[in-house]
Design an enzyme around this catalytic site. Sequence first.
Site, PDB file in Angstrom:
ATOM      1  N   HIS A  43      81.652  40.977  49.507  1.00  0.00           N
ATOM      2  CA  HIS A  43      82.410  41.168  50.757  1.00  0.00           C
ATOM      3  C   HIS A  43      82.644  42.665  51.001  1.00  0.00           C
ATOM      4  O   HIS A  43      82.648  43.121  52.129  1.00  0.00           O
ATOM      5  CB  HIS A  43      83.766  40.464  50.700  1.00  0.00           C
ATOM      6  CG  HIS A  43      83.708  39.001  51.013  1.00  0.00           C
ATOM      7  ND1 HIS A  43      83.378  38.515  52.264  1.00  0.00           N
ATOM      8  CD2 HIS A  43      83.957  37.910  50.255  1.00  0.00           C
ATOM      9  CE1 HIS A  43      83.421  37.183  52.244  1.00  0.00           C
ATOM     10  NE2 HIS A  43      83.770  36.790  51.040  1.00  0.00           N
ATOM     11  N   THR A  91      88.219  27.946  44.927  1.00  0.00           N
ATOM     12  CA  THR A  91      87.227  27.312  44.051  1.00  0.00           C
ATOM     13  C   THR A  91      87.880  26.411  42.991  1.00  0.00           C
ATOM     14  O   THR A  91      87.595  25.206  42.958  1.00  0.00           O
ATOM     15  CB  THR A  91      86.303  28.377  43.419  1.00  0.00           C
ATOM     16  OG1 THR A  91      85.834  29.236  44.462  1.00  0.00           O
ATOM     17  CG2 THR A  91      85.131  27.750  42.708  1.00  0.00           C
ATOM     18  N   SER A  98      84.468  29.140  50.673  1.00  0.00           N
ATOM     19  CA  SER A  98      84.567  28.692  49.278  1.00  0.00           C
ATOM     20  C   SER A  98      85.334  27.378  49.140  1.00  0.00           C
ATOM     21  O   SER A  98      85.126  26.657  48.173  1.00  0.00           O
ATOM     22  CB  SER A  98      85.233  29.773  48.423  1.00  0.00           C
ATOM     23  OG  SER A  98      84.372  30.870  48.298  1.00  0.00           O
ATOM     24  N   ASP A 145      78.748  28.672  45.100  1.00  0.00           N
ATOM     25  CA  ASP A 145      79.182  27.879  46.258  1.00  0.00           C
ATOM     26  C   ASP A 145      78.449  28.306  47.531  1.00  0.00           C
ATOM     27  O   ASP A 145      78.315  27.548  48.473  1.00  0.00           O
ATOM     28  CB  ASP A 145      80.703  27.968  46.427  1.00  0.00           C
ATOM     29  CG  ASP A 145      81.220  29.398  46.339  1.00  0.00           C
ATOM     30  OD1 ASP A 145      80.435  30.341  46.073  1.00  0.00           O
ATOM     31  OD2 ASP A 145      82.440  29.590  46.540  1.00  0.00           O
TER      32      ASP A 145
HETATM   33 MG    MG Z   1      86.276  31.443  44.486  1.00  0.00          MG
HETATM   34 ZN    ZN Z   2      83.893  34.902  50.076  1.00  0.00          ZN
END
Ligand code: MG
Ligand code: ZN
Length: 386
Positions: free
Chosen positions: A278, A155, A102, A316
């Site tokens: 995840h 991010t 990220s 992303d």
């Molecule tokens: Mg993020």
């Molecule tokens: Zn991740």
Amino acid sequence: MNKLLPLMFLFVAFGLSAQENYKTLHPVSEYKNPSLHKLADIQRPVRFSERPKNIILLIGDGMGLAHLYAGYTANKGTLNIFQMPFTGFSITYSQSSYITDSGAGATAIACGTKTFNGAIGVDANSKPVTSILERAEAKSLSTGLVSTSAITHATPASFIAHVSDRASYEDIALEFLKTDIDVVIGGGLDHFNKRADGRVLCDELKAKGYNMAYNMDDAMKLPAKKMVALTAPLHNGKVDERGNMLPMATEKAIDVLSKNKRGFFLMVEGSQIDWGAHQNDVEYVISETLDFDQAVGKALDFASKDKNTLVIVTADHETGGLAIVGGNIADGQVKASFNTTNHTAVMVPVFAYGPGAQLFTGVYQNTDIFTKMMELLMLSAVVPVK
Ligand code: MG
Ligand code: ZN
């Protein structure tokens, strides 16, 4: 014969797996959405200005096409994001890896540079690169960052900070004092106030003229002026704990930033779509995607009335290698399975609505999102990093 034996074995094994290959290879989870959300009403014809004055960029961390389609199914065949008329794909590999993280992913979008995984606002040689947010500030536009994670997380950090290691959270927090950002809403209070250097950055922000809040209710009551709301010690809770924090924060940020007649740049992140993936948790992924879609609805609501605002929705990278293996749109029911607990390399969708939206069709590099935004806001002049 001896040489052929393993080959024959392979044929037999392949034949068996070929017969079985209609079965799902990974565990399947089922999710049924308990509630629907209504869409922003943007279907009426809108006459946009030629060029956007404002850009609202919404990033769903880890949000691939399957995450969105799962959300679409769970919301019984409707999503704000799917009302956005111009679509494209972003290629996400980083400078150091076929599969981005990220930090590198957001730096590509924020600063237009492919860099190494873990980097925040620096290029492949660890040299700081100016972000679109910093360039917007230098041109007297108002700027904001909103996130469901800590605001110091990769991010949002990539839009404001310049460090070689995404885990340098306390250093990242310091960079908020070096800019003139107007609105900050997210978690991460401890990185500002419980620091190794003993500084209390919230006091310093207050001294710099920011109104401060430490929960969403108070944040919503602040006047439409420069503000920092740190709504959790670290990350905000999942959507069932934090409620509609993200759509509310998006609305508040737009309210403050739109007071500037010169325009604004706002980045809003739905951070936890990635975390759900995840964890291979379908419910977590879908509930976060639907929450993110409601934040997009707030942006589209504003943009359809304002007519000078470009709304861009993207990710992303993809997380989880999510596959949808069954479902029912009328019931809002999804069956899905994951291929990995990590990010994948597949390109991610980009959706755009408003003036300049047509520039976002096609297949292009993640860094091109930066370039297109720069052109549209006419921010091409190089601004030194502070
Ligand atoms: Mg993020
Ligand atoms: Zn991740």
